[in-house]
Write a protein that holds these residues in place. Sequence first.
Motif, PDB file in Angstrom:
ATOM      1  N   ILE A   6       5.718   0.580 -13.948  1.00 39.89           N
ATOM      2  CA  ILE A   6       6.614  -0.534 -13.603  1.00 39.89           C
ATOM      3  C   ILE A   6       6.422  -0.906 -12.133  1.00 39.89           C
ATOM      4  O   ILE A   6       6.281  -2.074 -11.774  1.00 39.89           O
ATOM      5  CB  ILE A   6       8.085  -0.168 -13.914  1.00 39.89           C
ATOM      6  CG1 ILE A   6       8.233  -0.027 -15.445  1.00 39.89           C
ATOM      7  CG2 ILE A   6       9.045  -1.241 -13.383  1.00 39.89           C
ATOM      8  CD1 ILE A   6       9.540   0.576 -15.900  1.00 39.89           C
ATOM      9  N   ALA A   7       6.354   0.139 -11.289  1.00 41.19           N
ATOM     10  CA  ALA A   7       6.144  -0.110  -9.856  1.00 41.19           C
ATOM     11  C   ALA A   7       4.799  -0.803  -9.628  1.00 41.19           C
ATOM     12  O   ALA A   7       4.677  -1.710  -8.795  1.00 41.19           O
ATOM     13  CB  ALA A   7       6.196   1.205  -9.083  1.00 41.19           C
ATOM     14  N   ILE A  65      -1.389  -5.342  -0.477  1.00 44.70           N
ATOM     15  CA  ILE A  65      -2.455  -4.564  -1.124  1.00 44.70           C
ATOM     16  C   ILE A  65      -2.182  -3.071  -0.923  1.00 44.70           C
ATOM     17  O   ILE A  65      -2.322  -2.258  -1.836  1.00 44.70           O
ATOM     18  CB  ILE A  65      -3.838  -4.963  -0.563  1.00 44.70           C
ATOM     19  CG1 ILE A  65      -4.130  -6.430  -0.889  1.00 44.70           C
ATOM     20  CG2 ILE A  65      -4.943  -4.065  -1.129  1.00 44.70           C
ATOM     21  CD1 ILE A  65      -5.378  -6.985  -0.224  1.00 44.70           C
ATOM     22  N   MET A  66      -1.739  -2.740   0.295  1.00 47.61           N
ATOM     23  CA  MET A  66      -1.431  -1.340   0.610  1.00 47.61           C
ATOM     24  C   MET A  66      -0.342  -0.803  -0.307  1.00 47.61           C
ATOM     25  O   MET A  66      -0.429   0.319  -0.808  1.00 47.61           O
ATOM     26  CB  MET A  66      -0.990  -1.244   2.080  1.00 47.61           C
ATOM     27  CG  MET A  66      -0.740   0.150   2.553  1.00 47.61           C
ATOM     28  SD  MET A  66      -2.272   0.978   2.934  1.00 47.61           S
ATOM     29  CE  MET A  66      -2.432   0.473   4.633  1.00 47.61           C
ATOM     30  N   GLU A  67       0.670  -1.610  -0.528  1.00 49.74           N
ATOM     31  CA  GLU A  67       1.775  -1.169  -1.386  1.00 49.74           C
ATOM     32  C   GLU A  67       1.261  -0.888  -2.806  1.00 49.74           C
ATOM     33  O   GLU A  67       1.534   0.162  -3.387  1.00 49.74           O
ATOM     34  CB  GLU A  67       2.866  -2.260  -1.426  1.00 49.74           C
ATOM     35  CG  GLU A  67       4.061  -1.829  -2.248  1.00 49.74           C
ATOM     36  CD  GLU A  67       4.986  -2.993  -2.613  1.00 49.74           C
ATOM     37  OE1 GLU A  67       6.192  -2.768  -2.633  1.00 49.74           O
ATOM     38  OE2 GLU A  67       4.489  -4.107  -2.888  1.00 49.74           O
ATOM     39  N   ALA A  68       0.463  -1.805  -3.337  1.00 50.31           N
ATOM     40  CA  ALA A  68      -0.074  -1.612  -4.690  1.00 50.31           C
ATOM     41  C   ALA A  68      -0.971  -0.378  -4.726  1.00 50.31           C
ATOM     42  O   ALA A  68      -0.929   0.417  -5.672  1.00 50.31           O
ATOM     43  CB  ALA A  68      -0.846  -2.861  -5.126  1.00 50.31           C
ATOM     44  N   ALA A  69      -1.757  -0.203  -3.680  1.00 53.30           N
ATOM     45  CA  ALA A  69      -2.664   0.955  -3.623  1.00 53.30           C
ATOM     46  C   ALA A  69      -1.867   2.256  -3.660  1.00 53.30           C
ATOM     47  O   ALA A  69      -2.238   3.203  -4.351  1.00 53.30           O
ATOM     48  CB  ALA A  69      -3.508   0.895  -2.353  1.00 53.30           C
ATOM     49  N   ARG A  70      -0.756   2.296  -2.932  1.00 51.33           N
ATOM     50  CA  ARG A  70       0.021   3.538  -2.852  1.00 51.33           C
ATOM     51  C   ARG A  70       0.746   3.853  -4.156  1.00 51.33           C
ATOM     52  O   ARG A  70       1.100   4.995  -4.406  1.00 51.33           O
ATOM     53  CB  ARG A  70       0.988   3.491  -1.658  1.00 51.33           C
ATOM     54  CG  ARG A  70       0.223   3.416  -0.348  1.00 51.33           C
ATOM     55  CD  ARG A  70       1.115   3.555   0.854  1.00 51.33           C
ATOM     56  NE  ARG A  70       1.430   4.958   1.110  1.00 51.33           N
ATOM     57  CZ  ARG A  70       2.122   5.366   2.168  1.00 51.33           C
ATOM     58  NH1 ARG A  70       2.593   4.477   3.029  1.00 51.33           N
ATOM     59  NH2 ARG A  70       2.367   6.640   2.359  1.00 51.33           N
TER      60      ARG A  70
END
Lengths: 134, 561
Positions: free
Chosen positions: B508-509, B531-536
């Motif tokens: 979900i995240a 992009i960083m948020e999705a990567a993490r």
Amino acid sequence: MSEKKIRVLVAKPGLDGHDRGAKVVARALRDAGMEVIYTGLHQTPEQVAEAALQEDVDVVGLSILSGAHLTLVPRVRELLQERGMGEVLLLAGGIIPEEDGAVLKEKGAADAIFTPGASLEGIVHYIREKIAVS
Amino acid sequence: MAEGKIQSGDSVAGKKFQQAEKEWRKQARPERERREPFETISGKKIKDLYTPHDTAELDYLRDLGFPGSYPFTRGVQPNMYRGRLWTMRQFSGFGDAADSNRRYRYLLEQGQTGLSVAFDMPTIMGYDSDHPRSAGEIGRCGVAVDSLEDMEVLFREIPLDQITTSMTINGPAAVLWCFYLANALNRGVALDRVGGTIQNDILKEYTAQKSWIFPPEPSMRLITDIFAFAAKEVPRWNTVSISGYHIREAGSTAVQELAFTLADGFAYVEAGIEAGLDVDDFAPRLSFFFNAHLDFFEEICKYRAARRIWARHMKERYGAKNPRSWMMRFHTQTAGCSLTAQEPENNIVRTALEALAAVLGGTQSLHTNSMDEVLALPTEKAVKIALRSQQVIAYESGVANTADPLAGSYFVEALTGEMEAEAEEYFRRIEALGGVLPAIERGFFQQEIADAAYSYQRAVEKGERIVVGVNRFHTDEPLNMELLKIDPVVEQKQVERLHRLKESRDNIAVAQSLERLTGAAAGSENLIPYIMEAARFYATEGEIVDALKEVFGEYREQPLF
């Protein structure tokens, strides 16, 4: 007697972008009087086979430098056969280790393999010899 | 004679000089020369002798300067290799992340001083390993990295605050960079302590290497987003490695490599300025990447000319005030296209000569190719010999003892100046076409490179260009060399790992972060934090790229040959 030009599709299947060899070969074949169609990069095997059919070619030359030759070459051969083009002369070029080249030829996937150091003249000669021009 | 100029004992206008020159001319009879074209590998004519005549216009402080000072012709460091040797950085990656991690640790144990990651084609093109287009390509010519998870494995037990890492990634550079940074953060390494380079040079993708994803405009936006983010958060990171390497490998001449690379560099500078950044905020982090081909002096002069051109344009044309913005720092790789499949052991010698040219040209880091790379990815043994070649140059040859040892050579200075002038001529032609992007659209670079590649190949075939072991001095001995093989099981294992990840993460995240990214792409915010948020959250590379493709679309080339 009118000479029919040999028709060649030079194709770059797969994901690698190394097109120096494909372009040089395409140009040499054109200079040798053949009709050359170049697909451009990043083609799927389906796109290559479809282009071969549309252009009604005698020869398909695949250039692969990503190491995916054992997957891509047999797949193109299969798709050509499905389209009734089993007779097409299928050549592969690129970084293809001798062992893999032997496998491709044995399977009947490729008729010939041209690796680094192959001469343009040698490729032209091979095609002319294999394709009976009437 | 004006002060500051390279002087001969007697003035070139003097009687004694002219008499001696005349005498020499009589003795050096052109009819007794070998029947060779006497030109560089790029087809540039070379005279039989260079004298003070050829450097008469040269002004030491204006044109050369001291090492570490403007215009940096003699190098970017005041003490060059006496202070610190170049970074020995072998480009490497194959199979899955665990395979490559083992190779990296081996190279570091052997004395390598930096890492350089080669990704496989699906990673380079923004496809996950389970994408149908990835079939047969996984781990073949580089390492497969689908997510942050793979990046964690790739750098296991490697200290990210001590080793700098270069990543050859362009279309999806922002994504892989975020994987790397996210890994550092998760391991407790602050971003201002992380150093390295992402290639991130999309312009040469359209003209030479041909691994693109998005069209030029959104690609340039991602690049300027990286400039801005790095300037604030990752100050030790080189945000672009403006690359001539691939232009040369695609068949260009040395001058084309020089000119097209610098033209691309200027285009990034202009893009940064247009995006509202101060040139001195991002220019110090721009780095370059050149080829080292076989023509020894032409290569050395290419590097020297490159530094001088960059410094002059940055200072005079773009008004940069920080000396670090004027300084061209570059990585070099020996020419893959100069290697021969025939008698591959000879490639060790070719590579050593090329590496020597790079060092005499003042490179900051160097990759030496392995003798077997024309046949397959290199074996451990072949890589070791390539690294040892650099170590012999560094520690045994004595060439690192003094800065820019060839400066003042009539030939070297004349050729440096000529190459600079020829590059300037190309800049005028590119300008006349409306700049780099319009020139790409019109196929200008592509056609220039294809023409040069074809004429080189014809010259080899006609025997006008000698390649030892290929068209001269050859034998038909069968190849006897062990080659690296990639286990086909890698592909299946990688796909299975990816599927396990997709089942175990917070989906979900992931979905929400990707939606936010697409939303941001439609606006004008900096995309790196998204992009960083999705990567993490362990979103995969393919998912992130697809989220951007929704807004950006994909690039299509008009094929020409």
